[in-house]
Design an enzyme around this catalytic site. Structure first.
Site, PDB file in Angstrom:
ATOM      1  N   HIS A 248       0.859  -1.010  -0.104  1.00 24.32           N
ATOM      2  CA  HIS A 248       0.024  -0.075  -0.028  1.00 24.32           C
ATOM      3  C   HIS A 248       0.815   1.380   0.064  1.00 24.32           C
ATOM      4  O   HIS A 248       0.754   2.001  -1.032  1.00 24.32           O
ATOM      5  CB  HIS A 248      -0.875   0.009   1.379  1.00 24.32           C
ATOM      6  CG  HIS A 248      -1.833   1.109   1.229  1.00 24.32           C
ATOM      7  ND1 HIS A 248      -3.173   1.118   1.256  1.00 24.32           N
ATOM      8  CD2 HIS A 248      -1.523   2.587   1.870  1.00 24.32           C
ATOM      9  CE1 HIS A 248      -3.712   2.369   1.344  1.00 24.32           C
ATOM     10  NE2 HIS A 248      -2.649   3.134   1.835  1.00 24.32           N
ATOM     11  N   GLU A 249       1.869   1.322   0.922  1.00 24.88           N
ATOM     12  CA  GLU A 249       2.803   2.629   0.928  1.00 24.88           C
ATOM     13  C   GLU A 249       3.371   2.799  -0.099  1.00 24.88           C
ATOM     14  O   GLU A 249       3.801   3.694  -0.713  1.00 24.88           O
ATOM     15  CB  GLU A 249       3.446   2.433   2.461  1.00 24.88           C
ATOM     16  CG  GLU A 249       2.727   2.449   3.766  1.00 24.88           C
ATOM     17  CD  GLU A 249       1.463   3.514   3.589  1.00 24.88           C
ATOM     18  OE1 GLU A 249       1.702   4.575   2.808  1.00 24.88           O
ATOM     19  OE2 GLU A 249       0.613   3.293   4.456  1.00 24.88           O
TER      20      GLU A 249
ATOM     21  N   HIS B 144       3.408   6.846  -6.898  1.00 23.49           N
ATOM     22  CA  HIS B 144       2.388   8.004  -7.130  1.00 23.49           C
ATOM     23  C   HIS B 144       3.416   9.211  -7.200  1.00 23.49           C
ATOM     24  O   HIS B 144       3.453  10.196  -7.704  1.00 23.49           O
ATOM     25  CB  HIS B 144       1.351   8.233  -6.415  1.00 23.49           C
ATOM     26  CG  HIS B 144       0.238   9.187  -6.620  1.00 23.49           C
ATOM     27  ND1 HIS B 144      -0.953   9.157  -6.136  1.00 23.49           N
ATOM     28  CD2 HIS B 144       0.102   9.596  -7.825  1.00 23.49           C
ATOM     29  CE1 HIS B 144      -1.638  10.062  -6.923  1.00 23.49           C
ATOM     30  NE2 HIS B 144      -1.160  10.358  -8.014  1.00 23.49           N
TER      31      HIS B 144
ATOM     32  N   HIS C 296       1.498   4.541  -2.783  1.00 25.47           N
ATOM     33  CA  HIS C 296       1.775   6.037  -2.583  1.00 25.47           C
ATOM     34  C   HIS C 296       3.242   6.584  -3.277  1.00 25.47           C
ATOM     35  O   HIS C 296       3.024   7.599  -3.906  1.00 25.47           O
ATOM     36  CB  HIS C 296       1.642   6.605  -1.172  1.00 25.47           C
ATOM     37  CG  HIS C 296       0.150   6.272  -0.742  1.00 25.47           C
ATOM     38  ND1 HIS C 296      -0.876   6.850  -1.151  1.00 25.47           N
ATOM     39  CD2 HIS C 296      -0.139   5.544   0.389  1.00 25.47           C
ATOM     40  CE1 HIS C 296      -1.853   6.513  -0.740  1.00 25.47           C
ATOM     41  NE2 HIS C 296      -1.791   6.063   0.579  1.00 25.47           N
TER      42      HIS C 296
HETATM   43 ZN   LIG Z   1      -3.096   5.076   1.874  1.00 23.50          ZN
END
Ligand SMILES: [Zn+2]
Length: 471
Positions: A260-261, A267, A264
């Site tokens: 998940h991290e 991104h 990010h």
């Molecule tokens: Zn998040």
């Protein structure tokens, strides 16, 4: 200070395990009643009038600015745009989630009858019996799973997934400044060697460090005089440290958090815009979890698990039986989880769609809101009004729906891959160009449609949560 006794508080980390494991139903009831009445006891820390004031003042502020309600004011700049669009999504998810929750309740009821309890299922029974059913059906033993998820193997798996999708390469740098010896620093480059940015990874807890997991930027990507200023991105987690002779071993939850991290981080790293203020994760809150949550999908795919989930001692690939257990347990209890979440989302929106001052006491206001959606008496919203800090102090006013909005996006976007192949090159390229590189430079809805060729469908989310079979 009391011999042979234990103290439990109303903090989540204390209440929830109690509700899961305490055999004494009367005590479960006692702690539950105290928990769900926080801020609602008529004493000097009672929040009821505060909630009335806040909801009324927010509504008034929005109307002074020319909006019908606070929700209209907030949502204008979100992907959702209007309260109607949010209600529309919640309404579509509500029915299948409620059906699943009712089926789960029937399972619980059966177990209660077997235990000689004649009462209806109460909120303080859910977690206790759910835990029993989970054990009976899935017997997922964390200690059996963890050896397949050493931090190093998971990290290499993430690098491999990212390489397959976007051609990125990762090289550890030993000679750059860092703020703590636990931190590792990686140079990220394109397939052809062009520099993309730096990634700092800080995984272990220490006394001075905040709990949880997050991504942050030390330097955001931007253009200066026609040149790309490369981003410096960091992800921070709190995984258990390696012990003498053993590497750090992650639970599957922690593995998912890492993916998940890392999403990010991508991104931030792949951002390709002119202005820093629109760079990377500077996007609406109901869109920002798309790049992170989509990565979680790869983590759980059998094909990908076989790439990285290898026993840290023997190198043995994770057995199919364990993969199957992981998959089955993923949809377990999702009716309950989705219903209590959606109920809180409705409550948030109800407070913030007011077109005038709130003139009602919040207890009947909340009751009416829950009655309207048909919330069963055995479930309450994840947060009741007097302790709903997300929306009254946490910046999530008219925004609690964002989690599931992003959930629809990430599962639908991942479905675009699955319909072709997990690492389909054209789909990956489109996701990179239309979403990961764009930051906040375009309307979120337009970015999504450009990538997907259509608006998001809720079906992949229903499937993932096991809510689809029930019509
Ligand atoms: Zn998040």
């Amino acid at each position: 200070g009391k011999d042979g006794k234990w103290l439990f508080t109303l903090h989540n980390a204390s209440v929830m395990p109690f509700l899961q494991y305490a055999d004494n139903r009367e005590l479960r009831k006692k702690i539950w009643m105290a928990y769900q009445n926080r801020g609602n006891n008529g004493n000097k820390i009672d929040n009821r009038t505060n909630v009335v004031h806040m909801a009324s003042l927010r509504s008034e502020k929005a109307r002074l600015l020319g909006y019908a309600s606070h929700a209209h004011y907030v949502l204008e700049e979100r992907m959702a745009k209007t309260p109607e669009n949010v209600y529309n999504l919640l309404d579509q998810l509500w029915k299948p989630a409620l059906e699943k929750a009712k089926a789960e309740e029937a399972d619980i009821k059966k177990m209660m009858v077997a235990d000689g309890i004649k009462d209806e299922v109460q909120p303080y029974d859910w977690r206790y019996y759910t835990e029993k059913i989970r054990k009976e059906r899935y017997s997922l033993d964390e200690q059996e799973i963890k050896p397949y998820f050493s931090l190093e193997n998971v990290r290499n798996g993430i690098f491999e997934v990212t390489k397959n999708l976007y051609g990125l390469q990762f090289k550890e740098l030993k000679d750059v400044p860092k703020y703590h010896e636990d931190v590792t620093v990686w140079e990220v480059s394109e397939k052809d060697g062009r520099h993309v940015g730096l990634l700092y990874m800080d995984f272990f807890p220490r006394a001075s460090k905040r709990g949880g997991a997050w991504m942050t930027s030390y330097r955001k990507e931007k253009m200066t005089e026609g040149k790309r200023v490369a981003p410096i991105i960091s992800i921070v987690c709190n995984f258990s440290k390696p012990t003498a002779g053993n590497p750090a071993l992650l639970t599957f939850d922690e593995t998912t958090t890492f993916f998940h991290e890392f999403g990010h981080a991508l991104h931030g790293l792949l951002s390709n815009v002119t202005y820093e203020s629109l760079s990377g994760t500077s996007v609406p809150t109901d869109f920002v979890e798309l790049p992170s949550q989509i990565m979680e999908n790869w983590a759980a795919e059998p094909e990908v698990l076989k790439m990285y989930a290898k026993h840290y001692k023997t190198g043995e690939v994770i057995p199919d039986a364990l993969i199957q257990k992981l998959q089955e347990s993923a949809t377990f209890d999702q009716g309950f989880a989705t219903v209590e979440y959606l109920a809180a989302s409705y409550l948030d929106l109800n407070y913030h769609s007011l077109t005038g001052a709130l003139t009602q006491n919040i207890v009947p206001f909340e009751e009416a809101a829950m009655k309207k959606i048909g919330l069963p008496s055995s479930i309450i919203p994840r947060y009741r009004s007097t302790y709903y800090t997300h929306i009254f102090s946490g910046g999530y006013s008219a925004g609690y729906y964002s989690y599931i909005w992003s959930g629809v996006l990430d599962t639908d976007a991942f479905d675009a891959f699955k319909q072709k192949s997990l690492f389909d090159a054209a789909t990956a390229k489109s996701f990179r160009i239309n979403i990961l590189e764009k930051g906040g430079t375009a309307d979120a809805d337009v970015m999504y449609r450009t990538f997907r060729g259509a608006g998001p469908s809720i079906q992949p989310l229903l499937r993932k949560r096991g809510l689809e079979a029930i019509k």
